[in-house]
Design a protein around this motif. Structure first.
Motif, PDB file in Angstrom:
ATOM      1  N   GLY A  43       0.794  -1.196   0.006  1.00 14.19           N
ATOM      2  CA  GLY A  43      -0.107   0.053  -0.042  1.00 14.19           C
ATOM      3  C   GLY A  43       0.875   1.256  -0.047  1.00 14.19           C
ATOM      4  O   GLY A  43       0.455   2.275   0.559  1.00 14.19           O
ATOM      5  N   SER A  44       2.071   1.153  -0.755  1.00 14.15           N
ATOM      6  CA  SER A  44       3.147   2.276  -0.776  1.00 14.15           C
ATOM      7  C   SER A  44       2.435   3.549  -1.449  1.00 14.15           C
ATOM      8  O   SER A  44       3.082   4.462  -1.280  1.00 14.15           O
ATOM      9  N   GLY A  45       1.417   3.695  -2.137  1.00  7.62           N
ATOM     10  CA  GLY A  45       1.149   4.850  -2.712  1.00  7.62           C
ATOM     11  C   GLY A  45       1.943   5.528  -3.635  1.00  7.62           C
ATOM     12  O   GLY A  45       2.750   4.748  -4.489  1.00  7.62           O
ATOM     13  N   LYS A  46       2.447   6.961  -3.352  1.00 10.62           N
ATOM     14  CA  LYS A  46       3.157   7.381  -4.030  1.00 10.62           C
ATOM     15  C   LYS A  46       4.741   7.674  -3.521  1.00 10.62           C
ATOM     16  O   LYS A  46       5.432   8.354  -3.801  1.00 10.62           O
ATOM     17  N   GLY A  47       4.688   6.750  -2.610  1.00  9.30           N
ATOM     18  CA  GLY A  47       6.170   6.675  -1.988  1.00  9.30           C
ATOM     19  C   GLY A  47       6.452   7.488  -0.773  1.00  9.30           C
ATOM     20  O   GLY A  47       7.704   7.877  -0.600  1.00  9.30           O
ATOM     21  N   LEU A  48       5.451   7.816  -0.303  1.00 11.03           N
ATOM     22  CA  LEU A  48       5.508   8.739   1.072  1.00 11.03           C
ATOM     23  C   LEU A  48       6.401   8.491   2.182  1.00 11.03           C
ATOM     24  O   LEU A  48       7.541   9.162   2.763  1.00 11.03           O
ATOM     25  N   LEU A  49       6.671   6.951   2.391  1.00 12.67           N
ATOM     26  CA  LEU A  49       7.502   6.628   3.127  1.00 12.67           C
ATOM     27  C   LEU A  49       8.857   6.224   2.742  1.00 12.67           C
ATOM     28  O   LEU A  49       9.873   5.773   3.102  1.00 12.67           O
ATOM     29  N   ALA A  50       9.246   6.291   1.295  1.00 18.52           N
ATOM     30  CA  ALA A  50      10.271   5.915   0.716  1.00 18.52           C
ATOM     31  C   ALA A  50      11.605   6.313   1.359  1.00 18.52           C
ATOM     32  O   ALA A  50      12.521   5.707   1.746  1.00 18.52           O
ATOM     33  N   PRO A  51      11.745   7.934   1.443  1.00 15.76           N
ATOM     34  CA  PRO A  51      12.977   8.368   2.122  1.00 15.76           C
ATOM     35  C   PRO A  51      13.321   7.501   3.537  1.00 15.76           C
ATOM     36  O   PRO A  51      14.478   7.457   3.888  1.00 15.76           O
ATOM     37  N   LEU A  52      12.238   7.703   4.272  1.00 16.43           N
ATOM     38  CA  LEU A  52      12.581   7.038   5.735  1.00 16.43           C
ATOM     39  C   LEU A  52      12.993   5.540   5.574  1.00 16.43           C
ATOM     40  O   LEU A  52      13.784   5.167   6.320  1.00 16.43           O
ATOM     41  N   LEU A  53      12.313   4.811   4.814  1.00 16.85           N
ATOM     42  CA  LEU A  53      12.731   3.475   4.551  1.00 16.85           C
ATOM     43  C   LEU A  53      13.925   3.352   4.186  1.00 16.85           C
ATOM     44  O   LEU A  53      14.642   2.257   4.529  1.00 16.85           O
ATOM     45  N   ARG A  54      14.365   4.146   3.174  1.00 14.05           N
ATOM     46  CA  ARG A  54      15.940   3.906   2.550  1.00 14.05           C
ATOM     47  C   ARG A  54      16.768   4.112   3.713  1.00 14.05           C
ATOM     48  O   ARG A  54      17.771   3.680   3.734  1.00 14.05           O
ATOM     49  N   GLN A  55      16.440   5.263   4.353  1.00 12.63           N
ATOM     50  CA  GLN A  55      17.233   5.804   5.781  1.00 12.63           C
ATOM     51  C   GLN A  55      17.480   4.502   6.439  1.00 12.63           C
ATOM     52  O   GLN A  55      18.891   4.208   6.954  1.00 12.63           O
ATOM     53  N   LEU A  56      16.395   3.948   6.898  1.00 14.83           N
ATOM     54  CA  LEU A  56      16.575   2.881   7.937  1.00 14.83           C
ATOM     55  C   LEU A  56      17.244   1.475   7.438  1.00 14.83           C
ATOM     56  O   LEU A  56      17.996   0.927   7.915  1.00 14.83           O
ATOM     57  N   ALA A  57      16.907   1.165   6.200  1.00 12.93           N
ATOM     58  CA  ALA A  57      17.498   0.135   5.542  1.00 12.93           C
ATOM     59  C   ALA A  57      18.716   0.164   4.795  1.00 12.93           C
ATOM     60  O   ALA A  57      19.603  -0.735   4.611  1.00 12.93           O
ATOM     61  N   GLY A  58      19.290   1.445   4.683  1.00 14.60           N
ATOM     62  CA  GLY A  58      20.443   1.942   4.166  1.00 14.60           C
ATOM     63  C   GLY A  58      20.483   1.543   2.617  1.00 14.60           C
ATOM     64  O   GLY A  58      19.770   0.675   2.419  1.00 14.60           O
ATOM     65  N   GLN A  59      21.579   1.861   2.221  1.00 14.38           N
ATOM     66  CA  GLN A  59      21.597   1.470   0.663  1.00 14.38           C
ATOM     67  C   GLN A  59      21.742   0.130   0.348  1.00 14.38           C
ATOM     68  O   GLN A  59      21.733  -0.542  -0.709  1.00 14.38           O
ATOM     69  N   GLU A  60      22.232  -0.914   1.355  1.00 13.00           N
ATOM     70  CA  GLU A  60      22.344  -2.249   1.100  1.00 13.00           C
ATOM     71  C   GLU A  60      21.093  -2.922   1.280  1.00 13.00           C
ATOM     72  O   GLU A  60      21.004  -4.112   0.804  1.00 13.00           O
ATOM     73  N   GLY A  61      20.280  -2.205   1.893  1.00 13.61           N
ATOM     74  CA  GLY A  61      18.714  -2.847   2.022  1.00 13.61           C
ATOM     75  C   GLY A  61      18.087  -2.887   0.667  1.00 13.61           C
ATOM     76  O   GLY A  61      18.433  -2.409  -0.246  1.00 13.61           O
ATOM     77  N   LEU A  62      16.977  -3.768   0.589  1.00 12.12           N
ATOM     78  CA  LEU A  62      16.228  -3.970  -0.289  1.00 12.12           C
ATOM     79  C   LEU A  62      14.920  -3.543   0.035  1.00 12.12           C
ATOM     80  O   LEU A  62      14.148  -4.014   0.717  1.00 12.12           O
TER      81      LEU A  62
END
Length: 86
Positions: A43-62
């Motif tokens: 239910g990611s919609g337009k990616g509202l949480l994308a920046p925070l998820l990337r920050q938490l999972a790091g560049q090595e996260g998927l």
């Protein structure tokens, strides 16, 4: 979700802005997502949480974004790509 739900969210996608509240951000941080984790954003919609998820999972996260309304995903395409989310 039903076809009417899908149609509804596709119809409102162009005007959808949404914002991450401090409470939502805190809940995500409380999940304990670590660098390198795999995250499925349903239910990611337009990616509202994308920046925070990337920050938490790091560049090595998927991080994989999924939404029933393809117009929401298309509307967030730039945000997802910017943060390396598929």
């Amino acid at each position: 979700m039903s076809q009417p739900h899908r149609a509804y969210f596709n119809a409102i996608a162009p005007a959808w802005s949404g914002s991450a509240t401090a409470a939502v951000c805190q809940h995500l941080e409380n999940l304990g997502i670590q660098p390198g984790d795999r995250v499925l954003d349903l239910g990611s919609g337009k990616g509202l949480l994308a920046p925070l998820l990337r920050q938490l999972a790091g560049q090595e996260g998927l991080i994989t974004a999924v939404d029933i309304a393809e117009q929401m995903l298309l509307g967030g395409k730039g945000r997802y790509a910017q943060h390396g989310i598929i």
